[in-house]
Design a protein around this motif. Sequence first.
Motif, PDB file in Angstrom:
ATOM      1  N   ALA A 133      -5.744   6.727   1.275  1.00 22.64           N
ATOM      2  CA  ALA A 133      -4.234   6.505   1.325  1.00 22.64           C
ATOM      3  C   ALA A 133      -3.973   4.854   0.996  1.00 22.64           C
ATOM      4  O   ALA A 133      -2.961   4.492   0.004  1.00 22.64           O
ATOM      5  N   ILE A 137      -1.842   3.385  -2.468  1.00 19.87           N
ATOM      6  CA  ILE A 137      -0.734   2.297  -2.618  1.00 19.87           C
ATOM      7  C   ILE A 137      -1.013   1.118  -3.099  1.00 19.87           C
ATOM      8  O   ILE A 137      -0.282   0.485  -3.678  1.00 19.87           O
ATOM      9  N   ILE A 147       6.045   0.552  -3.707  1.00 23.58           N
ATOM     10  CA  ILE A 147       5.296   0.851  -2.425  1.00 23.58           C
ATOM     11  C   ILE A 147       6.033   2.257  -1.899  1.00 23.58           C
ATOM     12  O   ILE A 147       5.182   2.939  -1.389  1.00 23.58           O
ATOM     13  N   PHE A 151       3.464   5.344  -1.037  1.00 24.68           N
ATOM     14  CA  PHE A 151       3.257   6.093  -0.055  1.00 24.68           C
ATOM     15  C   PHE A 151       3.512   7.450   0.254  1.00 24.68           C
ATOM     16  O   PHE A 151       2.750   8.326   0.597  1.00 24.68           O
ATOM     17  N   THR A 155       0.639  10.346   0.775  1.00 21.15           N
ATOM     18  CA  THR A 155       0.930  11.279   1.726  1.00 21.15           C
ATOM     19  C   THR A 155       0.883  12.522   1.371  1.00 21.15           C
ATOM     20  O   THR A 155       0.172  13.562   1.946  1.00 21.15           O
ATOM     21  N   MET A 171      -0.018   7.988   7.946  1.00 22.57           N
ATOM     22  CA  MET A 171       0.671   6.954   7.009  1.00 22.57           C
ATOM     23  C   MET A 171       1.636   6.164   7.695  1.00 22.57           C
ATOM     24  O   MET A 171       2.057   5.045   7.353  1.00 22.57           O
ATOM     25  N   GLY A 175       2.712   2.255   7.195  1.00 25.40           N
ATOM     26  CA  GLY A 175       4.134   1.784   6.777  1.00 25.40           C
ATOM     27  C   GLY A 175       4.763   0.990   7.547  1.00 25.40           C
ATOM     28  O   GLY A 175       5.591  -0.084   7.300  1.00 25.40           O
ATOM     29  N   LEU A 202      11.615   4.261   4.100  1.00 18.00           N
ATOM     30  CA  LEU A 202       9.998   4.592   3.849  1.00 18.00           C
ATOM     31  C   LEU A 202       9.660   5.754   4.875  1.00 18.00           C
ATOM     32  O   LEU A 202       8.787   6.500   4.533  1.00 18.00           O
ATOM     33  N   ILE A 206       8.003   9.187   4.029  1.00 22.45           N
ATOM     34  CA  ILE A 206       6.498   9.891   4.287  1.00 22.45           C
ATOM     35  C   ILE A 206       6.816  11.076   4.939  1.00 22.45           C
ATOM     36  O   ILE A 206       6.030  11.924   4.618  1.00 22.45           O
ATOM     37  N   ILE A 282      -1.696  -4.719   2.734  1.00 22.08           N
ATOM     38  CA  ILE A 282      -2.534  -3.531   2.182  1.00 22.08           C
ATOM     39  C   ILE A 282      -3.819  -3.907   1.829  1.00 22.08           C
ATOM     40  O   ILE A 282      -4.861  -3.408   2.189  1.00 22.08           O
TER      41      ILE A 282
END
Length: 399
Positions: A133, A137, A147, A151, A155, A171, A175, A202, A206, A282
Motif C-alpha cells: 500500500a 502511494i 495522494i 490511496f 485500497t 489504509m 490516511g 480521503l 478509501i 509516507i
Amino acid sequence: MNDLKPGNMRGSHYLTFFSKKKEKKSYNMGQLIGLILGPLLFALTLLFFHPEDLTTKGIFVLAITLWIAVWWITEAIPIAATSLLPLILLPIGHVLNPEEVSAQYGNDIIFLFLGGFILAIAMERWNLHTRVALTIINYLGTSTSKILLGFMIATAFLSMFVSNTAAVMIMIPIGLAIIKEANELKNDHTNSASINKFEQSLVLAIGYAGTIGGLGTLIGTPPLIILKGQYQSAFGEEISFAKWMIIGVPTVIVLLFLVWTYIRFIAFKHDMKELPGGQYLIKQKLDELGEMKYEEKVVQFIFLLASFLWISREFLLKNWAFTSEVADGTIAIFISVLLFLIPAKNKAKHKRIIDWEVAKDLPWGVLILFGGGLALAKGISSSGLAKWLGDQLRLIEGV
C-alpha cells in the motif's frame, strides 16, 4: 455512622439501581419477529400455496427458502447457523439426499475462498500488505489529487485479494496519520477548511475503493463466489479466475476513475494542491518498515505464484493432461499448503510462514454461509422451483 442514615441509604440504593447492568436479552424485537415469521411462512406456504404447475418438492423448497431468507435477514439466529438448515430440511422434504446436500458445503468454490483467506492472513501476519500500500502511494506523488488516487488504487488492489473490510482498515490509519501530519505542518498560508475537505474525501475514497476493488477478482468479495457457484449450477459453465478478471479489472479501473473525479472535483472540491508533510510521512513509514524480510519475500512469491496459476489456469494448466482437472480451489489449497510448509527465519515469532493457529482467525461462518447458499440453490434447481419461477416471468418477456 452517618453513612447509615436513611437518606444516605436511599441515595446509595438510587445509585446502585442506575448502575446495574441491564440484562442482555436473548432476542431483540427484530430477531423475535424473524424467529416466529420464518417457520410461520414455511407452514403457511405448505398449507395454502398449491399451484398446479409446481411439484410438491418445489413447494417445499419455496417454503424452506422463505424460512431461511427471513432468518438470514433478521439474524434470528447467527447467519452461519441458519446456513446449516438445508442439511436438515432438504433431506426431510426428499428433495436431495444427505450426501448431495453436504457435498455443496465442500464445493471447490468454498476451498477457493478458504485459500484466499489464508493468503490474506499470511500477508497481514508479515506486514506485506502495508508495504504494498505505501509503495503504491509513494510512487504516485505528493499532490493532494495524486495522494487521493494513490490511496484509492492501493485500497482497491488490496481489496482484490483480501476482504474489503481488511483492505479499508489497513489504509484508514495511514490516511489519518497523513492528515494528522498535515495539520501539524500547516502554516499561515494553509487553509484549514481545505484540509478538512481533503480529510473527508480521503476517508470516503478509501471506503469506496475497498468496495470497488472487491469486484476485480473472484476472491475479492463474497458475492462473486456465490455468483460463480450459481452460474456453474444454472448454466453448466465455469467462470474462471482469469475470465472474471477480464471483466472485473477494467470495471474497477473505470469505477475508481469516476469516484476519484467526483470526490476530488465535485463533492469535496478544494484549493489545496500539495499536502503538507504528505510525501515525507509516507517515506518515513516506508523507512520504518526497513528492508523486505525473508518472510515477506516468501509471501510475495507465493502471492505472485497464486495469481499466475489462477490467471493462467484456463489457457495453460487445462491443456496439460497432468493438470487438466485442476480447479481454482485446487490452486488455493496448494498455495495454502505451501504457506504451512515453508519455515520462517524469525522463529521467535512463528516457526513457519503460517501455522494452524490461523484457523481460529478464519471466517468459518462465511464459508458455511456459502455452503448453505449453494445447497439451497441446488435444491431450487433440482426440485423444479427454478423452472417454475422462470415461467412466471414470461409476462415480462421482451422487456
